[in-house]
Design a protein around this motif. Sequence first.
Motif, PDB file in Angstrom:
ATOM      1  N   THR A  34       0.619  -0.757  -0.387  1.00  0.00           N
ATOM      2  CA  THR A  34       0.351  -0.057  -0.167  1.00  0.00           C
ATOM      3  C   THR A  34       1.337   1.102  -0.238  1.00  0.00           C
ATOM      4  O   THR A  34       2.191   1.590   0.362  1.00  0.00           O
ATOM      5  N   ARG A  35       0.583   2.738  -0.569  1.00  0.00           N
ATOM      6  CA  ARG A  35       1.129   3.272  -0.557  1.00  0.00           C
ATOM      7  C   ARG A  35       1.350   4.103   0.559  1.00  0.00           C
ATOM      8  O   ARG A  35       1.987   4.789   0.958  1.00  0.00           O
ATOM      9  N   SER A  36      -0.286   4.098   1.281  1.00  0.00           N
ATOM     10  CA  SER A  36      -0.361   4.969   2.769  1.00  0.00           C
ATOM     11  C   SER A  36      -0.454   3.371   4.455  1.00  0.00           C
ATOM     12  O   SER A  36      -1.703   3.040   3.100  1.00  0.00           O
ATOM     13  N   ILE A  37      -0.503   4.522   4.997  1.00  0.00           N
ATOM     14  CA  ILE A  37      -1.090   3.191   5.750  1.00  0.00           C
ATOM     15  C   ILE A  37      -1.790   4.147   6.884  1.00  0.00           C
ATOM     16  O   ILE A  37      -0.550   5.227   7.901  1.00  0.00           O
ATOM     17  N   VAL A  38      -2.379   3.783   7.995  1.00  0.00           N
ATOM     18  CA  VAL A  38      -2.654   4.748   8.746  1.00  0.00           C
ATOM     19  C   VAL A  38      -3.361   3.539  10.409  1.00  0.00           C
ATOM     20  O   VAL A  38      -4.187   2.794   9.792  1.00  0.00           O
ATOM     21  N   ILE A  39      -2.593   4.043  11.234  1.00  0.00           N
ATOM     22  CA  ILE A  39      -2.608   2.762  12.634  1.00  0.00           C
ATOM     23  C   ILE A  39      -4.088   3.965  13.270  1.00  0.00           C
ATOM     24  O   ILE A  39      -3.571   4.859  13.228  1.00  0.00           O
ATOM     25  N   ALA A  40      -5.535   3.262  13.414  1.00  0.00           N
ATOM     26  CA  ALA A  40      -6.323   3.905  14.322  1.00  0.00           C
ATOM     27  C   ALA A  40      -6.574   2.816  15.116  1.00  0.00           C
ATOM     28  O   ALA A  40      -7.097   1.975  15.408  1.00  0.00           O
ATOM     29  N   ALA A  41      -5.502   2.089  15.662  1.00  0.00           N
ATOM     30  CA  ALA A  41      -5.681   1.125  16.513  1.00  0.00           C
ATOM     31  C   ALA A  41      -6.289   1.352  18.367  1.00  0.00           C
ATOM     32  O   ALA A  41      -6.755   0.739  18.917  1.00  0.00           O
ATOM     33  N   GLY A  42      -6.817   2.633  18.115  1.00  0.00           N
ATOM     34  CA  GLY A  42      -7.340   3.023  19.146  1.00  0.00           C
ATOM     35  C   GLY A  42      -6.596   2.312  21.063  1.00  0.00           C
ATOM     36  O   GLY A  42      -5.601   2.197  21.301  1.00  0.00           O
ATOM     37  N   ALA A  43      -7.637   2.991  22.382  1.00  0.00           N
ATOM     38  CA  ALA A  43      -7.411   2.270  23.243  1.00  0.00           C
ATOM     39  C   ALA A  43      -7.673   0.858  24.147  1.00  0.00           C
ATOM     40  O   ALA A  43      -8.830   1.421  23.772  1.00  0.00           O
ATOM     41  N   ARG A  44      -7.039   1.338  25.757  1.00  0.00           N
ATOM     42  CA  ARG A  44      -7.892  -0.330  25.550  1.00  0.00           C
ATOM     43  C   ARG A  44      -7.374  -0.020  27.768  1.00  0.00           C
ATOM     44  O   ARG A  44      -6.927   1.298  28.278  1.00  0.00           O
ATOM     45  N   PRO A  45      -7.998   0.216  28.423  1.00  0.00           N
ATOM     46  CA  PRO A  45      -8.770   0.487  29.698  1.00  0.00           C
ATOM     47  C   PRO A  45      -7.069   0.158  30.670  1.00  0.00           C
ATOM     48  O   PRO A  45      -6.512  -0.864  29.992  1.00  0.00           O
ATOM     49  N   PHE A  46      -6.441   0.978  31.090  1.00  0.00           N
ATOM     50  CA  PHE A  46      -5.496   0.876  31.834  1.00  0.00           C
ATOM     51  C   PHE A  46      -5.508   0.137  33.663  1.00  0.00           C
ATOM     52  O   PHE A  46      -6.448   0.976  34.392  1.00  0.00           O
ATOM     53  N   VAL A  47      -4.577  -0.343  33.076  1.00  0.00           N
ATOM     54  CA  VAL A  47      -5.095  -2.050  34.591  1.00  0.00           C
ATOM     55  C   VAL A  47      -4.162  -0.938  35.475  1.00  0.00           C
ATOM     56  O   VAL A  47      -2.986  -1.830  35.198  1.00  0.00           O
ATOM     57  N   PRO A  48      -4.543  -0.702  36.998  1.00  0.00           N
ATOM     58  CA  PRO A  48      -3.131  -0.440  37.739  1.00  0.00           C
ATOM     59  C   PRO A  48      -2.603  -1.980  38.367  1.00  0.00           C
ATOM     60  O   PRO A  48      -2.866  -2.715  38.593  1.00  0.00           O
ATOM     61  N   PRO A  49      -1.453  -2.113  38.598  1.00  0.00           N
ATOM     62  CA  PRO A  49      -0.513  -3.303  39.050  1.00  0.00           C
ATOM     63  C   PRO A  49      -0.616  -3.205  40.469  1.00  0.00           C
ATOM     64  O   PRO A  49       0.265  -3.204  41.554  1.00  0.00           O
TER      65      PRO A  49
END
Length: 716
Positions: free
Chosen positions: A368-383
């Motif tokens: 592909t000539r171009s790529i768009v990363i739109a993978a989003g986010a997930r909840p952060f789980v504290p350690p």
Amino acid sequence: MKKILILVTAGLLAVGFFALDLNQYLTLEGMKASLGQFETQRAASPLGVGLAFFAIYVVATALSLPGAVILTLAAGALFGLSVGTVIVSFASSIGATLAFLASRYVLRDVIQRRFGDRLKAINDGMAKEGTLYLFTLRLVPIFPFFLVNLLMGLTPVRTLSYYWVSQLGMLAGTLVYVNAGTHLAQIKSLAGIVSPGLLLSFALLGVFPMLAKKFMTVLQSRRVYAKWQRPKTFDRNLVVIGGGAAGLVTSYIAAAVKAKVTLVEAHKMGGDCLNYGCVPSKALIKSSRVAHQMRHAENYGLSATAPQFSFKKVMARVHEVIATVAPHDSVARYTELGVEVLQGYATIVDPWTVEIKLNHGGTQRLTTRSIVIAAGARPFVPPLPGLDDVGYVTSDTLWDEFAKLDAPPARLVVLGGGPIGCELAQSFGRLGSKVTQIEMAPRIMIREDIEVSDLARDSLSRDGIDVLTSHKALRCEREGNHKFIVVEHQGQEKRIEFDALLCAVGRVARLQGYGLENLGIPTQRTVAVNDYLETLYPNIYAAGDVAGPYQFTHTAGHMAWYAAVNALFGEFKKFKVDYSVVPWATFIEPEVARVGLNEQDAKEKNIPYEVTKYGIDDLDRAIADGTAHGFVKVLTVPGKDRILGVTIVGEHAGDLLAEFVLAMKHGLGLNKILGTIHTYPTLAEANKYVAGEWKRAHAPQKVLVWLGRFHAWRRG
């Protein structure tokens, strides 16, 4: 003492320069007037004049005096193209290096001690990419050269590197300006102004910055792509990774302009907003609000009643709402729009190749000539120690996990006092859970003004939620079937028993599994992008939550337009993403909505402002609806009606904010809002009334006094 001596000497030289009116020689008129005299002297002593000119240029540059452009033109006029270029090239580089060394010696230690933490990123960047960055600044003068000299002295760049990069970077510009100077010297009459040589020189002056910028773009691209083999042909114009808000809008735009685009989504189309965030949470909020209104029906002249409901049906309705909205984001719809949708996991193999492991089996590779990363986010789980042992849900998993329950959790702990934590805490509190909300910061909704945080806390407390601020979660413990979270407050530990624990302490970008590490694409909590949403590779973009800086569905869609247009047409014209007017809302009751600055932002940034406030408790429609609480607060430029920011707390605050978003986007002030007819009786009148409050506070009192006298005179 030496530093003071350097500063005093430089100051005296600069003062003397202006006191003796030497700056007249560094203007185009002064240069033309003195040209004949200098030429006579040069003819008598070419070496002496050349050395004197060289010294003057060095001093002017070292002291950051105005007129370097005029001196460069003069060099062309006096010495011709070749000799003038040599003189200016070396003199400007030596002078710049002297200014650089002075800045480093006098200012660097002080600045680094005071602002070292803030400058760390710049220092690291200079240590890694310093020469290329400096070369770009020299070739494409984004900042004035004197400013570059002073600022670079604060960085770790080596002196020798600074000198040769400066000389090399400024050489092309020096040639252009010296050449223009040779033609300026030949003007004898008005007819000379339209000579081909002079016109060409002026054309070069105008075109050079664009050519230099293009050259740097090509140079950086060659450097970045050096180890990769670019395909001769491409299967796609664009591959989009992620089917959330950013990915859907990006692929839709690409298909609309007839590009061949593939959208890759491994899980559910619609992303977090549809499946786990905005849509299900608002459905739950509505159910909990109805239950709350039933309990407080006496506020409307009705008999209060305890709501009888099935929690399973409430959660089933949430999933029905998701299912109703889902076709808007479905594979079928986007296929009809012209987007190829592949269900699977995408990995970027090289800057032009994406490998997709399909969910139904098999692997597909696309160039592909171009790529768009739109993978989003997930909840952060504290350690937190013991967290996995006691079990927990997040804003993603609660919809399926709680749907299995016959009743809402009897005792629910919500970790986090941000918008997500507040919305869910209030909702489950109104549905019957005994909710304890734990926030490490001194107040909930920390990004809002203190009075907003206080109103939100009071509202949650009235719904029975135990809001614990300044409480730090330490660990989780389990004793048989009993679960506890241990928190610390003012040095004391406290155990809180719970039946369910909801982690709502923020979200983090999804950065693993997409091949970013193998390509060396930098990530710092999010994918690092420039103003055009480009990553390290100019043909790979990132948009939405994975890129930040905001994690809203509407900003993801906004960014997607820029990502799509730049990815498809960036070789011809690129657009910087515009974050100047970003609204957001928290859907507790009362709602909290904001756009632009609030007071704490303005104070942190030292931005002068005035505050105008209107209490919604005075609004007719709010009184009729039984929602007469909250306010509209507008920050404006002192003495002007230009809006810097708006905070609204009250019923439908998110909807009311739209008028101010439009006004700020298009530069409309409060006078324009005041002059607009608002339907009576509506909540939107609050916007007009706050504009009226501003107008009243800025009424011309002296004029009004004279008007009073005028009307008294008219009455006789």
